[in-house]
Scaffold this motif. Structure first.
Motif, PDB file in Angstrom:
ATOM      1  N   LYS A 133       0.841  -1.216   0.000  1.00 30.89           N
ATOM      2  CA  LYS A 133       0.000   0.000   0.000  1.00 30.89           C
ATOM      3  C   LYS A 133       0.871   1.259   0.000  1.00 30.89           C
ATOM      4  O   LYS A 133       0.509   2.275   0.591  1.00 30.89           O
ATOM      5  CB  LYS A 133      -0.956   0.025   1.200  1.00 30.89           C
ATOM      6  CG  LYS A 133      -1.803  -1.215   1.372  1.00 30.89           C
ATOM      7  CD  LYS A 133      -2.799  -1.392   0.264  1.00 30.89           C
ATOM      8  CE  LYS A 133      -3.720  -2.555   0.511  1.00 30.89           C
ATOM      9  NZ  LYS A 133      -3.428  -3.725  -0.278  1.00 30.89           N
ATOM     10  N   ALA A 134       2.018   1.174  -0.655  1.00 34.00           N
ATOM     11  CA  ALA A 134       2.963   2.290  -0.705  1.00 34.00           C
ATOM     12  C   ALA A 134       2.981   2.902  -2.097  1.00 34.00           C
ATOM     13  O   ALA A 134       3.126   2.189  -3.091  1.00 34.00           O
ATOM     14  CB  ALA A 134       4.357   1.801  -0.321  1.00 34.00           C
ATOM     15  N   SER A 177       3.770   3.060   6.065  1.00 28.06           N
ATOM     16  CA  SER A 177       2.704   4.013   6.389  1.00 28.06           C
ATOM     17  C   SER A 177       2.722   4.397   7.862  1.00 28.06           C
ATOM     18  O   SER A 177       2.328   5.503   8.216  1.00 28.06           O
ATOM     19  CB  SER A 177       1.341   3.451   6.016  1.00 28.06           C
ATOM     20  OG  SER A 177       1.107   2.247   6.713  1.00 28.06           O
ATOM     21  N   ASP A 178       3.205   3.508   8.731  1.00 26.58           N
ATOM     22  CA  ASP A 178       3.154   3.807  10.162  1.00 26.58           C
ATOM     23  C   ASP A 178       4.378   4.583  10.662  1.00 26.58           C
ATOM     24  O   ASP A 178       4.249   5.621  11.273  1.00 26.58           O
ATOM     25  CB  ASP A 178       2.954   2.534  10.985  1.00 26.58           C
ATOM     26  CG  ASP A 178       4.012   1.473  10.728  1.00 26.58           C
ATOM     27  OD1 ASP A 178       4.852   1.647   9.814  1.00 26.58           O
ATOM     28  OD2 ASP A 178       4.014   0.457  11.451  1.00 26.58           O
ATOM     29  N   ARG A 181       6.945   5.774   8.677  1.00 24.27           N
ATOM     30  CA  ARG A 181       7.416   6.678   7.623  1.00 24.27           C
ATOM     31  C   ARG A 181       8.859   6.419   7.207  1.00 24.27           C
ATOM     32  O   ARG A 181       9.464   7.215   6.516  1.00 24.27           O
ATOM     33  CB  ARG A 181       7.226   8.151   8.019  1.00 24.27           C
ATOM     34  CG  ARG A 181       5.814   8.527   8.422  1.00 24.27           C
ATOM     35  CD  ARG A 181       4.808   8.400   7.317  1.00 24.27           C
ATOM     36  NE  ARG A 181       5.080   9.373   6.262  1.00 24.27           N
ATOM     37  CZ  ARG A 181       4.748   9.190   4.995  1.00 24.27           C
ATOM     38  NH1 ARG A 181       4.146   8.109   4.609  1.00 24.27           N
ATOM     39  NH2 ARG A 181       5.031  10.094   4.093  1.00 24.27           N
TER      40      ARG A 181
END
Length: 117
Positions: free
Chosen positions: A14-15, A33-34, A36
């Protein structure tokens, strides 16, 4: 090949590519995502700075790898000491078909896992 990697990053992690530098508009990073943290960066760099023959630029992806694996990975054609990153923890992989896409995806997964919280 870059588009296949972009699709893989989005589907698997999901990047999305993040373009951070105006001076280098084709350079992009992929982050967790969490936390960074970067787990990959794709760049187009002059072949000469990588000590590759020929003129012009070549696309590479930098990924983090374990220090235990650095030595043998650099012996594989198409895998080089990291461009513009810590060479004891990162490698550059040329995106010209020298390294099979399956292997590149394995290296991306390893980098993702190494950069998790």
């Amino acid at each position: 090949m870059k588009q296949d990697i972009f699709d893989f990053m989005l589907k698997t992690y999901k990047a999305k590519p993040e373009y951070l530098w105006k001076r280098y508009p084709s350079f992009c990073v992929f982050r967790h995502s969490d936390n960074r943290k970067w787990f990959a960066i794709i760049m187009s760099v002059p072949r000469r700075v990588l000590k590759l023959s020929g003129d012009g630029n070549i696309d590479v992806i930098n990924v983090k790898c374990s220090t235990d694996d650095i030595g043998f990975l650099r012996d594989i054609p198409g895998i080089l000491p990291a461009y513009h990153m810590n060479k004891s923890n990162w490698i550059s992989v040329v995106l010209d078909g020298t390294v099979p896409q399956k292997n590149i995806k394995q290296l991306i997964k390893a980098s993702f896992d190494l950069t998790v919280k």
